[in-house]
Design a protein around this motif. Sequence first.
Motif, PDB file in Angstrom:
ATOM      1  N   PRO A  94      -2.568  29.502   4.927  1.00  0.00           N
ATOM      2  CA  PRO A  94      -2.455  30.916   5.288  1.00  0.00           C
ATOM      3  C   PRO A  94      -1.004  31.406   5.180  1.00  0.00           C
ATOM      4  CG  PRO A  94      -3.741  29.690   6.929  1.00  0.00           C
ATOM      5  CD  PRO A  94      -3.205  28.691   5.961  1.00  0.00           C
ATOM      6  N   ASN A  95      -0.797  32.527   4.528  1.00  0.00           N
ATOM      7  CA  ASN A  95       0.513  33.172   4.305  1.00  0.00           C
ATOM      8  C   ASN A  95       1.530  32.250   3.636  1.00  0.00           C
ATOM      9  OD1 ASN A  95      -0.561  35.294   5.898  1.00  0.00           O
ATOM     10  ND2 ASN A  95       0.115  34.203   7.754  1.00  0.00           N
ATOM     11  N   GLY A  96       1.060  31.185   3.012  1.00  0.00           N
ATOM     12  CA  GLY A  96       1.992  30.241   2.367  1.00  0.00           C
ATOM     13  C   GLY A  96       2.859  29.507   3.374  1.00  0.00           C
ATOM     14  N   ASP A  97       2.494  29.604   4.681  1.00  0.00           N
ATOM     15  CA  ASP A  97       3.326  29.002   5.729  1.00  0.00           C
ATOM     16  C   ASP A  97       2.930  27.534   5.941  1.00  0.00           C
ATOM     17  OD1 ASP A  97       4.811  28.290   7.910  1.00  0.00           O
ATOM     18  OD2 ASP A  97       4.389  30.121   9.058  1.00  0.00           O
ATOM     19  N   ILE A  98       3.533  26.683   5.133  1.00  0.00           N
ATOM     20  CA  ILE A  98       3.177  25.255   5.171  1.00  0.00           C
ATOM     21  C   ILE A  98       3.509  24.634   6.522  1.00  0.00           C
ATOM     22  CG2 ILE A  98       3.862  23.009   4.242  1.00  0.00           C
ATOM     23  CD1 ILE A  98       3.309  23.925   1.639  1.00  0.00           C
ATOM     24  N   ALA A  99       4.689  24.977   7.062  1.00  0.00           N
ATOM     25  CA  ALA A  99       5.099  24.361   8.331  1.00  0.00           C
ATOM     26  C   ALA A  99       4.057  24.646   9.415  1.00  0.00           C
ATOM     27  CB  ALA A  99       6.474  24.865   8.742  1.00  0.00           C
ATOM     28  N   ALA A 100       3.614  25.908   9.498  1.00  0.00           N
ATOM     29  CA  ALA A 100       2.630  26.262  10.537  1.00  0.00           C
ATOM     30  C   ALA A 100       1.331  25.496  10.322  1.00  0.00           C
ATOM     31  CB  ALA A 100       2.372  27.766  10.509  1.00  0.00           C
ATOM     32  N   ALA A 101       0.899  25.389   9.064  1.00  0.00           N
ATOM     33  CA  ALA A 101      -0.361  24.696   8.773  1.00  0.00           C
ATOM     34  C   ALA A 101      -0.269  23.216   9.159  1.00  0.00           C
ATOM     35  CB  ALA A 101      -0.695  24.842   7.283  1.00  0.00           C
ATOM     36  N   ILE A 102       0.886  22.616   8.890  1.00  0.00           N
ATOM     37  CA  ILE A 102       1.028  21.187   9.199  1.00  0.00           C
ATOM     38  C   ILE A 102       1.063  20.956  10.707  1.00  0.00           C
ATOM     39  CG2 ILE A 102       2.528  19.161   8.956  1.00  0.00           C
ATOM     40  CD1 ILE A 102       3.414  20.269   6.232  1.00  0.00           C
ATOM     41  N   TRP A 103       1.803  21.800  11.436  1.00  0.00           N
ATOM     42  CA  TRP A 103       1.853  21.636  12.904  1.00  0.00           C
ATOM     43  C   TRP A 103       0.475  21.780  13.518  1.00  0.00           C
ATOM     44  CZ3 TRP A 103       5.346  19.026  15.224  1.00  0.00           C
ATOM     45  CH2 TRP A 103       6.668  19.011  14.770  1.00  0.00           C
ATOM     46  N   MET A 120       0.863  -1.173   0.000  1.00  0.00           N
ATOM     47  CA  MET A 120       0.000   0.000   0.000  1.00  0.00           C
ATOM     48  C   MET A 120       0.903   1.228   0.000  1.00  0.00           C
ATOM     49  SD  MET A 120      -2.744   1.543   2.680  1.00  0.00           S
ATOM     50  CE  MET A 120      -3.854   0.164   2.659  1.00  0.00           C
ATOM     51  N   GLU A 121       0.665   2.077  -0.982  1.00  0.00           N
ATOM     52  CA  GLU A 121       1.357   3.357  -1.043  1.00  0.00           C
ATOM     53  C   GLU A 121       0.458   4.367  -0.351  1.00  0.00           C
ATOM     54  OE1 GLU A 121       4.121   3.081  -2.717  1.00  0.00           O
ATOM     55  OE2 GLU A 121       4.854   5.110  -3.052  1.00  0.00           O
ATOM     56  N   GLY A 122       1.025   5.310   0.357  1.00  0.00           N
ATOM     57  CA  GLY A 122       0.217   6.381   0.918  1.00  0.00           C
ATOM     58  C   GLY A 122       0.929   7.689   0.665  1.00  0.00           C
ATOM     59  N   ALA A 123       0.191   8.771   0.510  1.00  0.00           N
ATOM     60  CA  ALA A 123       0.836  10.074   0.325  1.00  0.00           C
ATOM     61  C   ALA A 123      -0.083  11.174   0.836  1.00  0.00           C
ATOM     62  CB  ALA A 123       1.174  10.323  -1.143  1.00  0.00           C
ATOM     63  N   ARG A 124       0.537  12.273   1.235  1.00  0.00           N
ATOM     64  CA  ARG A 124      -0.224  13.444   1.683  1.00  0.00           C
ATOM     65  C   ARG A 124       0.511  14.701   1.227  1.00  0.00           C
ATOM     66  NH1 ARG A 124      -3.478  16.014   5.780  1.00  0.00           N
ATOM     67  NH2 ARG A 124      -3.842  17.921   4.600  1.00  0.00           N
ATOM     68  N   MET A 125      -0.236  15.617   0.619  1.00  0.00           N
ATOM     69  CA  MET A 125       0.342  16.839   0.054  1.00  0.00           C
ATOM     70  C   MET A 125      -0.286  18.078   0.686  1.00  0.00           C
ATOM     71  SD  MET A 125       2.455  16.226  -2.323  1.00  0.00           S
ATOM     72  CE  MET A 125       3.066  14.667  -1.761  1.00  0.00           C
ATOM     73  N   TRP A 126       0.490  19.140   0.727  1.00  0.00           N
ATOM     74  CA  TRP A 126      -0.043  20.460   1.087  1.00  0.00           C
ATOM     75  C   TRP A 126       0.414  21.446   0.010  1.00  0.00           C
ATOM     76  CZ3 TRP A 126       1.885  16.964   4.528  1.00  0.00           C
ATOM     77  CH2 TRP A 126       1.073  16.612   5.609  1.00  0.00           C
ATOM     78  N   SER A 127      -0.483  22.352  -0.397  1.00  0.00           N
ATOM     79  CA  SER A 127      -0.108  23.331  -1.414  1.00  0.00           C
ATOM     80  C   SER A 127       0.239  24.665  -0.749  1.00  0.00           C
ATOM     81  CB  SER A 127      -1.275  23.526  -2.392  1.00  0.00           C
ATOM     82  OG  SER A 127      -1.024  24.664  -3.171  1.00  0.00           O
ATOM     83  N   ARG A 128       1.362  25.236  -1.186  1.00  0.00           N
ATOM     84  CA  ARG A 128       1.747  26.556  -0.664  1.00  0.00           C
ATOM     85  C   ARG A 128       0.669  27.591  -0.967  1.00  0.00           C
ATOM     86  NH1 ARG A 128       7.111  26.141   0.480  1.00  0.00           N
ATOM     87  NH2 ARG A 128       8.159  24.549  -0.724  1.00  0.00           N
ATOM     88  N   ASP A 129      -0.058  27.358  -2.059  1.00  0.00           N
ATOM     89  CA  ASP A 129      -1.057  28.350  -2.484  1.00  0.00           C
ATOM     90  C   ASP A 129      -2.322  28.309  -1.628  1.00  0.00           C
ATOM     91  OD1 ASP A 129       0.758  28.816  -4.415  1.00  0.00           O
ATOM     92  OD2 ASP A 129      -0.290  27.673  -5.987  1.00  0.00           O
ATOM     93  N   SER A 130      -2.517  27.269  -0.839  1.00  0.00           N
ATOM     94  CA  SER A 130      -3.797  27.200  -0.126  1.00  0.00           C
ATOM     95  C   SER A 130      -3.656  27.216   1.393  1.00  0.00           C
ATOM     96  CB  SER A 130      -4.587  25.969  -0.592  1.00  0.00           C
ATOM     97  OG  SER A 130      -3.806  24.829  -0.387  1.00  0.00           O
TER      98      SER A 130
END
Length: 477
Positions: A192-201, A180-190
């Motif tokens: 807040p403020n393009g702050d991916i690290a903050a959104a993930i935490w 089983m492959e699994g994956a999860r993505m986050w887009s910088r464009d979606s």
Amino acid sequence: MRIPLLSIYRCVGTLNSRHIVPRVSQIALVPRHYSTSPSKPSTVTLNGKSYPCDDHTNVPPHIAQCLSRKLHLIPNHPISITRSLIESQFPSPVYKSYNTLLPVVTVGQNFDSLGFPLDHPGRSRTDTYYVNKDTVLRTHTSAHQADTFRLRESDGFTISADVYRRDAIDRSHYPVFHQMEGARMWSRDSVPNGDIAAAIWKEIEQMPRHDLKVEDTAGAWDAERNPVQSEHTDAEAEAVAAHLKRSLENVVVEVFGQARKAAIAAGEAKESEVEEPLKVRWIEAYFPFTSPSYELEVFWQGDWLELLGCGVVKQELLKNADCNDQIGWAFGVGLERVSMLLFNIPDIRLFWSQDARFLSQFTPSTITRFQPFSKFPPCHKDVAFWLPSSTTSAAGGNTMGVFHENDMMEVVRDVAGDDAEDVRCIDEFVHPKTGKKSLCFRVNYRSLERTLTNDETNQMHEKVRQALVERYGVELR
Ligand code: FA5
Ligand code: MG
């Protein structure tokens, strides 16, 4: 320090390391079976579709037959029950599941899209089943990563499927298994403020917590051995890795929690075992398509067992899949590995059994402990042979013409099918005067369903011996 594996396919931790077959050094030799013999068919039929053959073709009939079985989709089959259980930890709408992708893929999908170098051993015909030079039976579910990223149908996905590798014969290796492959993505464009690290935490804070004992020798990254990609900040890589690890630790808690319940119900587990905390550990790994990369191992019945590989997806792969705005993780888990532990299934061949005594034991969505119906006697036989001496020129430096222990495995599978339990190289010897090389393999024959007669075993073994002579020109000793 852990040395990166040359081939992603060599499992470091098997269910039983005793069964790892020693690597035989490769000796250049033209395999006659699939090369230029006049009787070679011009097409191979897979799942009812016909494909042109060429000098690369090495899919034997017993492997072609496995394509139609689709064990991961049979509701009362342990592989499918395991798939559903893990899949339930990655629910929609965040994760979409793809379970019907066909196993015939291009070399581009299986290797190029993932950045495998051209000389990577995983590409060789000794390790991979080629339909023809451009087409293979997928060797891992990662073959579908790029296409699935490109679809962008959801933020995450799981892909469960049969995968094919020319490999050892023993209780934990089969040339067809399931991942089983699994994956999860986050887009910088979606975010807040393009702050991916903050959104993930923020997401991590909302995930269920566990009290699993986790040893992490890998850390988030290592500047030299397991680096953060130049396209990512340290903070981004750290957040993605933390989300990845927590998600997978939660799977382990759920899956092994169920295994314990089943063991207690079957009266197998002692109180002390049940109370003993589950131990897992993260170790550094290497894959051409993730960085940093990790493997997850679980301590089970006295040994560390590798369950999966994973990491932060290479940005190059995402760029090529028109997803350069995204950052994320991916993992690949072996379903047989997990299933053998959950259901207490001692031999990987059992998954392929069509015997009602096996199949009738399982119920959809339920973990039960496998009750062996019987243990039939084993019978081992040795075969020793000299490899032809004039082999290098015959192969013309072509690595396709190399005798590899997997060629021995293939001969035994062709002749004995699932009646071969185990094959190992027990002796390797170079004659001091002639320089000729001799190999000796021990084949353990044992049926899972009945007692093999002496005559039958002798006949099978004689066929193995003759096939080695015919296909590889060896001189029997
Ligand atoms: C891979 O196949 C990578 N594609 C995994 C991956 C995916 C890494 C996404 C990063 C990102 P590997 O060859 O180690 O890696 O196989 C993954 C898992 O499949 C192993 O951990 C093991 O559980 C299982 N596996 C591998 N070889 C076998 C085998 N011969 N028999 C049964 N299970 C196997
Ligand atoms: Mg591995």
